[in-house]
Design an enzyme around this catalytic site. Structure first.
Site, PDB file in Angstrom:
ATOM      1  N   ASP A   8       4.124  11.659 -14.119  1.00  0.00           N
ATOM      2  CA  ASP A   8       5.930  11.804 -14.679  1.00  0.00           C
ATOM      3  C   ASP A   8       6.194  10.982 -15.501  1.00  0.00           C
ATOM      4  O   ASP A   8       5.150  10.444 -16.081  1.00  0.00           O
ATOM      5  CB  ASP A   8       6.983  11.745 -13.246  1.00  0.00           C
ATOM      6  CG  ASP A   8       6.970  10.909 -12.774  1.00  0.00           C
ATOM      7  OD1 ASP A   8       5.996   9.703 -13.240  1.00  0.00           O
ATOM      8  OD2 ASP A   8       7.662  10.094 -11.691  1.00  0.00           O
ATOM      9  N   CYS A  65       2.902   8.549 -10.841  1.00  0.00           N
ATOM     10  CA  CYS A  65       4.070   7.797 -10.870  1.00  0.00           C
ATOM     11  C   CYS A  65       4.302   6.755 -10.979  1.00  0.00           C
ATOM     12  O   CYS A  65       3.207   6.013 -11.677  1.00  0.00           O
ATOM     13  CB  CYS A  65       4.907   8.940 -10.520  1.00  0.00           C
ATOM     14  SG  CYS A  65       4.582   8.575  -8.232  1.00  0.00           S
ATOM     15  N   THR A  67       5.485   4.014  -8.740  1.00  0.00           N
ATOM     16  CA  THR A  67       5.057   4.158  -7.831  1.00  0.00           C
ATOM     17  C   THR A  67       3.413   4.505  -6.901  1.00  0.00           C
ATOM     18  O   THR A  67       2.578   3.377  -6.173  1.00  0.00           O
ATOM     19  CB  THR A  67       5.732   3.116  -6.346  1.00  0.00           C
ATOM     20  OG1 THR A  67       6.102   4.815  -6.395  1.00  0.00           O
ATOM     21  CG2 THR A  67       6.764   2.642  -6.892  1.00  0.00           C
ATOM     22  N   HIS A  98     -14.695   7.365   3.205  1.00  0.00           N
ATOM     23  CA  HIS A  98     -14.795   7.903   4.691  1.00  0.00           C
ATOM     24  C   HIS A  98     -13.430   9.047   4.478  1.00  0.00           C
ATOM     25  O   HIS A  98     -12.892   9.967   5.837  1.00  0.00           O
ATOM     26  CB  HIS A  98     -13.630   6.867   5.794  1.00  0.00           C
ATOM     27  CG  HIS A  98     -14.640   5.507   6.087  1.00  0.00           C
ATOM     28  ND1 HIS A  98     -14.310   4.590   6.531  1.00  0.00           N
ATOM     29  CD2 HIS A  98     -15.834   5.208   5.004  1.00  0.00           C
ATOM     30  CE1 HIS A  98     -15.159   4.491   6.811  1.00  0.00           C
ATOM     31  NE2 HIS A  98     -16.329   4.216   6.629  1.00  0.00           N
ATOM     32  N   HIS A 133     -16.364  11.131  10.147  1.00  0.00           N
ATOM     33  CA  HIS A 133     -15.891  11.261   9.629  1.00  0.00           C
ATOM     34  C   HIS A 133     -14.871  12.661   8.603  1.00  0.00           C
ATOM     35  O   HIS A 133     -14.362  13.760   8.649  1.00  0.00           O
ATOM     36  CB  HIS A 133     -15.726  10.307   8.101  1.00  0.00           C
ATOM     37  CG  HIS A 133     -16.199   8.993   8.197  1.00  0.00           C
ATOM     38  ND1 HIS A 133     -15.611   7.736   8.506  1.00  0.00           N
ATOM     39  CD2 HIS A 133     -16.984   8.054   7.448  1.00  0.00           C
ATOM     40  CE1 HIS A 133     -15.837   6.562   8.911  1.00  0.00           C
ATOM     41  NE2 HIS A 133     -17.128   6.890   8.118  1.00  0.00           N
TER      42      HIS A 133
HETATM   43  C1  RB5 Z   1      10.877   7.694 -10.823  1.00  0.00           C
HETATM   44  O1  RB5 Z   1      11.651   6.762 -11.921  1.00  0.00           O
HETATM   45  C2  RB5 Z   1       9.977   7.078  -9.710  1.00  0.00           C
HETATM   46  O2  RB5 Z   1      10.969   7.470  -9.257  1.00  0.00           O
HETATM   47  C3  RB5 Z   1       8.533   7.917  -9.840  1.00  0.00           C
HETATM   48  O3  RB5 Z   1       7.846   7.719 -10.612  1.00  0.00           O
HETATM   49  C4  RB5 Z   1       7.961   7.198  -8.471  1.00  0.00           C
HETATM   50  O4  RB5 Z   1       7.741   6.247  -8.563  1.00  0.00           O
HETATM   51  C5  RB5 Z   1       8.088   7.934  -7.146  1.00  0.00           C
HETATM   52  O5  RB5 Z   1       7.580   8.157  -6.228  1.00  0.00           O
END
Ligand code: RB5
Length: 147
Positions: A8, A65, A67, A98, A133
């Site tokens: 994203d 993304c 995080t 694993h 595993h």
């Molecule tokens: C986008 O702002 C953010 O929420 C997305 O990239 C991600 O971190 C969501 O888990």
């Protein structure tokens, strides 16, 4: 290796760097987007990547993304997907050894590109350990039967 990428807006920049690095190393890369830092919805890209991994048109997927959390949550809703959220090399390695992870999720706002490249290298090169595993991974498909 055939690898499919998705991101994203929060992961766009890191995904671009990963794509260039994979192509330079000779991997066959499919980039499902996104293609700019304009705001988009990460489950859309998780779906594109997971479908290609599930149907065998890609061997592995990488999702980025902000995080990595949303991508990993969305990816693990898809049948046959074992998505691992990793932010350092040890868990990237262990997710292969694993957990036979077939999708790697990372946070573009969490790690730098040099670490990400080392994680991707490790994740691509590390085989599954099999053995006990395999039994545990098989249990993912019958979770309601677990006592
Ligand atoms: C986008 O702002 C953010 O929420 C997305 O990239 C991600 O971190 C969501 O888990």
């Amino acid at each position: 290796m055939k690898i499919v990428l998705g991101a994203d807006h929060g992961g766009f920049e890191l995904k671009e760097i990963i794509r260039a690095w994979l192509e330079e190393k000779g991997h066959e890369v499919t980039d499902t987007g996104c293609h700019s830092s304009e705001s988009v919805d990460y489950p859309v890209y998780a779906k594109k990547v997971c479908e290609m991994v599930s149907d065998g048109s890609a061997e592995r997927g990488i999702l980025v993304c902000g995080t990595g959390i949303g991508m990993s949550m969305a990816a693990n809703r898809h049948a046959g997907i074992r998505a691992a959220l990793c932010h350092e090399i040890f868990t990237a390695e262990m997710s292969r050894r694993h957990n036979d992870a077939n999708v790697l999720c990372m946070g573009g706002r969490v790690i730098g590109s040099a670490l990400a490249m080392e994680m991707v290298r490790t994740w691509i090169e590390t085989p599954f350990d099999n053995g006990r595993h395999s039994r545990r991974i098989a249990m993912f498909d019958t979770v309601s039967d677990i006592d």
